[in-house]
Design a protein around this motif. Structure first.
Motif, PDB file in Angstrom:
ATOM      1  N   ASN A  11       0.849  -1.253   0.072  1.00 21.29           N
ATOM      2  CA  ASN A  11      -0.041  -0.137   0.034  1.00 21.29           C
ATOM      3  C   ASN A  11       0.888   1.012  -0.056  1.00 21.29           C
ATOM      4  OD1 ASN A  11      -2.859  -1.105   0.514  1.00 21.29           O
ATOM      5  ND2 ASN A  11      -1.800  -2.061   2.140  1.00 21.29           N
ATOM      6  N   ILE A  12       0.572   2.086  -0.976  1.00 17.41           N
ATOM      7  CA  ILE A  12       1.379   3.285  -1.056  1.00 17.41           C
ATOM      8  C   ILE A  12       0.736   4.556  -1.211  1.00 17.41           C
ATOM      9  CG2 ILE A  12       3.279   4.470  -2.450  1.00 17.41           C
ATOM     10  CD1 ILE A  12       3.677   1.739  -3.709  1.00 17.41           C
ATOM     11  N   ARG A  13       0.845   5.517  -0.066  1.00 14.68           N
ATOM     12  CA  ARG A  13       0.213   6.874  -0.213  1.00 14.68           C
ATOM     13  C   ARG A  13       0.723   7.750  -1.513  1.00 14.68           C
ATOM     14  NH1 ARG A  13      -4.679   7.461   2.158  1.00 14.68           N
ATOM     15  NH2 ARG A  13      -5.118   6.120   4.116  1.00 14.68           N
ATOM     16  N   VAL A  14      -0.161   8.186  -2.187  1.00 16.87           N
ATOM     17  CA  VAL A  14       0.176   8.958  -3.344  1.00 16.87           C
ATOM     18  C   VAL A  14      -0.640   9.915  -3.702  1.00 16.87           C
ATOM     19  CG1 VAL A  14      -0.358   7.063  -4.969  1.00 16.87           C
ATOM     20  CG2 VAL A  14       1.289   8.869  -5.591  1.00 16.87           C
ATOM     21  N   GLY A  15      -0.430  11.124  -3.746  1.00 15.63           N
ATOM     22  CA  GLY A  15      -1.394  12.208  -4.514  1.00 15.63           C
ATOM     23  C   GLY A  15      -2.575  12.509  -3.859  1.00 15.63           C
ATOM     24  N   GLY A  16      -2.587  12.187  -2.395  1.00 19.02           N
ATOM     25  CA  GLY A  16      -3.752  12.203  -1.696  1.00 19.02           C
ATOM     26  C   GLY A  16      -4.763  10.838  -1.579  1.00 19.02           C
ATOM     27  N   GLY A  17      -4.401  10.182  -2.571  1.00 16.30           N
ATOM     28  CA  GLY A  17      -4.878   8.707  -2.596  1.00 16.30           C
ATOM     29  C   GLY A  17      -3.965   7.620  -2.020  1.00 16.30           C
ATOM     30  N   PHE A  18      -4.129   6.648  -2.822  1.00 13.95           N
ATOM     31  CA  PHE A  18      -2.926   5.229  -2.542  1.00 13.95           C
ATOM     32  C   PHE A  18      -3.037   4.455  -3.754  1.00 13.95           C
ATOM     33  CE2 PHE A  18      -6.916   4.004  -0.762  1.00 13.95           C
ATOM     34  CZ  PHE A  18      -7.130   2.677  -1.201  1.00 13.95           C
ATOM     35  N   LEU A  19      -2.208   3.798  -3.934  1.00 14.15           N
ATOM     36  CA  LEU A  19      -1.726   2.623  -4.946  1.00 14.15           C
ATOM     37  C   LEU A  19      -1.667   1.562  -3.884  1.00 14.15           C
ATOM     38  CD1 LEU A  19      -1.285   1.399  -7.810  1.00 14.15           C
ATOM     39  CD2 LEU A  19       1.315   1.965  -7.357  1.00 14.15           C
ATOM     40  N   ARG A  20      -2.554   0.320  -4.521  1.00 13.69           N
ATOM     41  CA  ARG A  20      -2.305  -0.817  -3.759  1.00 13.69           C
ATOM     42  C   ARG A  20      -2.040  -2.019  -4.702  1.00 13.69           C
ATOM     43  NH1 ARG A  20      -7.300  -2.336   0.072  1.00 13.69           N
ATOM     44  NH2 ARG A  20      -6.098  -1.243   1.550  1.00 13.69           N
ATOM     45  N   VAL A  21      -0.983  -2.841  -4.521  1.00  7.94           N
ATOM     46  CA  VAL A  21      -0.695  -3.951  -5.265  1.00  7.94           C
ATOM     47  C   VAL A  21      -0.617  -5.290  -4.492  1.00  7.94           C
ATOM     48  CG1 VAL A  21       0.893  -4.823  -7.104  1.00  7.94           C
ATOM     49  CG2 VAL A  21       0.520  -2.336  -6.974  1.00  7.94           C
ATOM     50  N   GLY A  22      -1.206  -6.335  -5.058  1.00 11.05           N
ATOM     51  CA  GLY A  22      -1.530  -7.711  -4.438  1.00 11.05           C
ATOM     52  C   GLY A  22      -1.159  -8.867  -5.217  1.00 11.05           C
ATOM     53  N   PRO A  23       0.093  -9.311  -5.171  1.00 11.36           N
ATOM     54  CA  PRO A  23       0.343 -10.759  -5.882  1.00 11.36           C
ATOM     55  C   PRO A  23      -0.050 -11.982  -5.432  1.00 11.36           C
ATOM     56  CG  PRO A  23       2.407 -10.036  -4.909  1.00 11.36           C
ATOM     57  CD  PRO A  23       1.365  -9.009  -4.286  1.00 11.36           C
ATOM     58  N   ALA A  24      -0.510 -12.883  -6.036  1.00 15.52           N
ATOM     59  CA  ALA A  24      -0.441 -14.323  -5.661  1.00 15.52           C
ATOM     60  C   ALA A  24      -0.272 -15.281  -6.602  1.00 15.52           C
ATOM     61  CB  ALA A  24      -2.093 -14.460  -5.170  1.00 15.52           C
ATOM     62  N   VAL A  25       0.266 -16.396  -6.325  1.00 13.78           N
ATOM     63  CA  VAL A  25       0.406 -17.688  -6.972  1.00 13.78           C
ATOM     64  C   VAL A  25      -0.321 -18.721  -6.600  1.00 13.78           C
ATOM     65  CG1 VAL A  25       2.180 -19.324  -8.071  1.00 13.78           C
ATOM     66  CG2 VAL A  25       2.983 -16.823  -7.445  1.00 13.78           C
ATOM     67  N   LEU A  26      -1.244 -19.376  -7.525  1.00 18.29           N
ATOM     68  CA  LEU A  26      -2.112 -20.483  -7.184  1.00 18.29           C
ATOM     69  C   LEU A  26      -0.909 -21.533  -7.757  1.00 18.29           C
ATOM     70  CD1 LEU A  26      -3.701 -18.156  -6.761  1.00 18.29           C
ATOM     71  CD2 LEU A  26      -5.645 -19.472  -7.351  1.00 18.29           C
ATOM     72  N   GLN A  27      -0.279 -22.359  -7.212  1.00 13.85           N
ATOM     73  CA  GLN A  27       0.307 -23.385  -7.994  1.00 13.85           C
ATOM     74  C   GLN A  27      -0.389 -24.564  -8.362  1.00 13.85           C
ATOM     75  OE1 GLN A  27       3.180 -23.337  -4.534  1.00 13.85           O
ATOM     76  NE2 GLN A  27       4.967 -22.871  -5.792  1.00 13.85           N
ATOM     77  N   GLY A  28      -1.382 -24.960  -7.749  1.00 14.45           N
ATOM     78  CA  GLY A  28      -2.196 -26.132  -7.790  1.00 14.45           C
ATOM     79  C   GLY A  28      -2.953 -26.026  -9.090  1.00 14.45           C
ATOM     80  N   SER A  29      -3.388 -24.618  -9.231  1.00 16.54           N
ATOM     81  CA  SER A  29      -4.034 -24.426 -10.717  1.00 16.54           C
ATOM     82  C   SER A  29      -3.297 -24.084 -11.637  1.00 16.54           C
ATOM     83  CB  SER A  29      -5.468 -23.637 -10.563  1.00 16.54           C
ATOM     84  OG  SER A  29      -5.205 -22.692 -10.001  1.00 16.54           O
ATOM     85  N   GLY A  30      -2.101 -23.606 -11.352  1.00 10.21           N
ATOM     86  CA  GLY A  30      -1.244 -23.169 -12.346  1.00 10.21           C
ATOM     87  C   GLY A  30      -1.402 -21.681 -12.915  1.00 10.21           C
ATOM     88  N   TRP A  31      -1.795 -20.847 -12.027  1.00 12.99           N
ATOM     89  CA  TRP A  31      -2.041 -19.355 -12.321  1.00 12.99           C
ATOM     90  C   TRP A  31      -1.384 -18.514 -11.547  1.00 12.99           C
ATOM     91  CZ3 TRP A  31      -4.181 -19.078 -16.855  1.00 12.99           C
ATOM     92  CH2 TRP A  31      -4.889 -19.691 -17.409  1.00 12.99           C
ATOM     93  N   MET A  32      -0.895 -17.265 -11.841  1.00  8.68           N
ATOM     94  CA  MET A  32      -0.303 -16.464 -11.140  1.00  8.68           C
ATOM     95  C   MET A  32      -0.645 -14.996 -11.603  1.00  8.68           C
ATOM     96  SD  MET A  32       3.627 -16.837 -12.032  1.00  8.68           S
ATOM     97  CE  MET A  32       4.416 -16.533 -13.658  1.00  8.68           C
ATOM     98  N   GLY A  33      -0.470 -13.989 -10.814  1.00  2.92           N
ATOM     99  CA  GLY A  33      -0.613 -12.631 -11.036  1.00  2.92           C
ATOM    100  C   GLY A  33      -0.696 -11.624 -10.053  1.00  2.92           C
ATOM    101  N   PHE A  34      -1.416 -10.497 -10.473  1.00  3.47           N
ATOM    102  CA  PHE A  34      -1.451  -9.505  -9.325  1.00  3.47           C
ATOM    103  C   PHE A  34      -2.735  -8.405  -9.704  1.00  3.47           C
ATOM    104  CE2 PHE A  34       1.407  -7.429 -12.457  1.00  3.47           C
ATOM    105  CZ  PHE A  34       0.921  -6.213 -12.507  1.00  3.47           C
ATOM    106  N   LYS A  35      -3.139  -7.774  -8.592  1.00  6.20           N
ATOM    107  CA  LYS A  35      -4.241  -6.968  -9.181  1.00  6.20           C
ATOM    108  C   LYS A  35      -3.641  -5.643  -8.476  1.00  6.20           C
ATOM    109  CE  LYS A  35      -7.932  -6.013  -6.455  1.00  6.20           C
ATOM    110  NZ  LYS A  35      -9.373  -6.071  -5.847  1.00  6.20           N
TER     111      LYS A  35
END
Length: 323
Positions: free
Chosen positions: A42-66
Motif C-alpha cells: 500500500n503506497i500513499r500517493v497524491g492524496g490517494g493510494f496505490l495498492r498492489v497484491g500478487p498471488a501464485v496458485l500453484q495447484g491450478s497453475g495461475w499467477m498474477g496481481f491486482k
C-alpha cells in the motif's frame, strides 16, 4: 496472445455461481499449501493510494496481481494481470472492478456455507452499493434468502435497492430506516458499508445469527463494533494479517480479540478449523480481500471468456526478452 477483458466482458463471462466455485477452489488450494501470497503493498500517493497484491496458485497453475488506485475526486480503478505459471505467459489483462465486487460476495458465500444455519432465513443487508448487492446475490445463490431487509442511511438508495432486489431475486424485500430494525429476526446479516462510524453493534445481535462484514479495508473505517467480535463464538477472516492490519474495526477491537483467536477461511474450507458447533452461537466472517481471491476469479473469467469468444486479443504483447 494476451486477452484484453473489459468491464462489460467480465460481466458477460461469469455468474455468481461461477465465482463461488472459483473461491471454493482457491481457498482449498491455500489450505493445502499450494498458494504463495506475499503481503500486499500500500503506497500513499497524491492524496490517494496505490495498492498492489500478487498471488501464485500453484495447484491450478495461475499467477498474477491486482493493482488498485484511488484518486481523490476521480475514483477507483482496478486491473488484474494474469499469467501462466508453466510458461510465464501473460494471458489476460482485465478490468477488475466487477471482479472485486463479485469475489467479495463469493468469498462470503464460502464462509456462510460453513458458519450459518443452512436453511432459508430473513437476510439483513446493511448498505446499498454494488458490494451490498453482491452480498445479497451470493446469499441468494446459496438458497438462503427467504426475505431481504435493507438499510442504507439514504432513503432513496435503500428503497431503490429493495425494489430492484425484489424484482431480481423474486422475493419480498423491504427497506428500513435503521440498521437495528433491518436486522430484527434475521438469521444472516451482511454488511458492506464504507463508513468512518460503526453501523452494526454487537448488543443488537440475537443468538444464532451469522454476520458477514466486508465494508472496511482501511484503518480509518468502521463497520462493526468491538462487542460484535466479543460476542461471536466463532470468528473467521480471509486473512489475519490483512484484517488486523487494515480493517479499522478489527484494529479497534484489539483489546477483545487477537489474531491468534480467529480462524482463516482456508483452514475452515479444508476442515482444519471448526465452524459453528451450536445453534445458538453468533458467528462472524470478516473480510478485506486478498490477491488469492483476485487471481482465482481472474483465472475463471479468462477461461470462460476464451470459451465464449469474449475479449480482444493483443498481438505481440508484451515483448519477450530472451533469457
Amino acid at each position: 496472445m494476451p486477452l484484453l477483458i473489459s468491464h462489460e466482458d467480465v460481466h458477460a463471462s461469469v455468474t455468481m455461481a461461477d465465482a463461488i466455485e472459483a473461491m471454493e477452489d482457491a481457498f482449498r488450494q491455500q489450505g493445502e499449501g499450494q498458494v504463495i501470497q506475499p503481503p500486499r503493498t500500500n503506497i500513499r500517493v497524491g492524496g490517494g493510494f496505490l495498492r498492489v497484491g500478487p498471488a501464485v496458485l500453484q495447484g491450478s497453475g495461475w499467477m498474477g496481481f491486482k493493482a488498485m488506485n484511488l484518486s481523490p475526486g476521480v475514483g477507483v480503478r482496478y486491473v488484474v494481470m494474469l499469467y501462466s505459471v508453466a510458461t510465464g505467459e501473460l494471458v489476460a489483462i482485465m478490468d477488475a472492478q466487477h471482479l472485486t465486487t463479485l469475489r467479495t460476495g463469493a468469498t462470503s458465500a464460502v464462509a456462510t456455507r460453513r458458519l450459518a444455519h443452512q436453511e432459508p432465513t430473513d437476510v439483513a443487508v446493511i448498505g446499498a452499493g454494488p458490494e451490498a448487492w453482491a452480498q445479497l446475490e451470493a446469499m441468494h445463490a446459496l438458497g438462503l434468502v427467504r426475505t431481504a431487509r435493507i438499510h442504507s442511511r439514504t432513503p432513496a438508495n435503500r428503497e431503490r435497492f429493495a425494489e430492484e432486489a425484489a424484482k431480481a431475486f423474486a422475493l419480498p424485500a423491504t427497506s428500513f430506516a435503521t440498521a437495528r430494525e433491518a436486522i430484527d429476526g434475521c438469521g444472516i446479516i451482511v454488511a458492506a458499508v464504507k463508513s468512518n462510524e460503526t453501523v452494526l453493534y454487537g448488543e443488537w445481535l440475537a443468538a444464532g445469527v451469522h454476520v458477514n462484514s466486508v465494508g472496511t479495508a482501511r484503518p480509518d473505517q468502521r463497520e462493526v463494533d468491538a462487542e460484535t467480535f466479543a460476542r461471536s463464538a466463532v470468528v473467521v477472516v480471509d486473512t489475519r494479517e490483512g484484517v488486523f492490519g487494515e480493517a479499522g474495526d478489527a484494529i479497534a477491537a484489539k483489546d477483545v480479540i487477537a489474531p491468534e483467536g480467529v480462524h482463516e477461511l482456508a483452514d475452515l474450507v479444508i476442515g482444519k478449523a471448526q465452524g459453528r458447533t451450536d445453534g445458538q452461537q453468533i458467528t462472524l466472517f470478516k473480510s478485506v480481500g486478498t490477491a488469492l481471491q483476485d487471481v482465482g476469479l481472474a483465472a475463471r473469467i479468462y477461461e470462460r471468456a476464451r470459451e465464449r469468444g469474449i475479449g480482444q486479443e493483443i498481438a505481440d504483447f508484451p515483448f519477450v526478452k530472451p533469457a
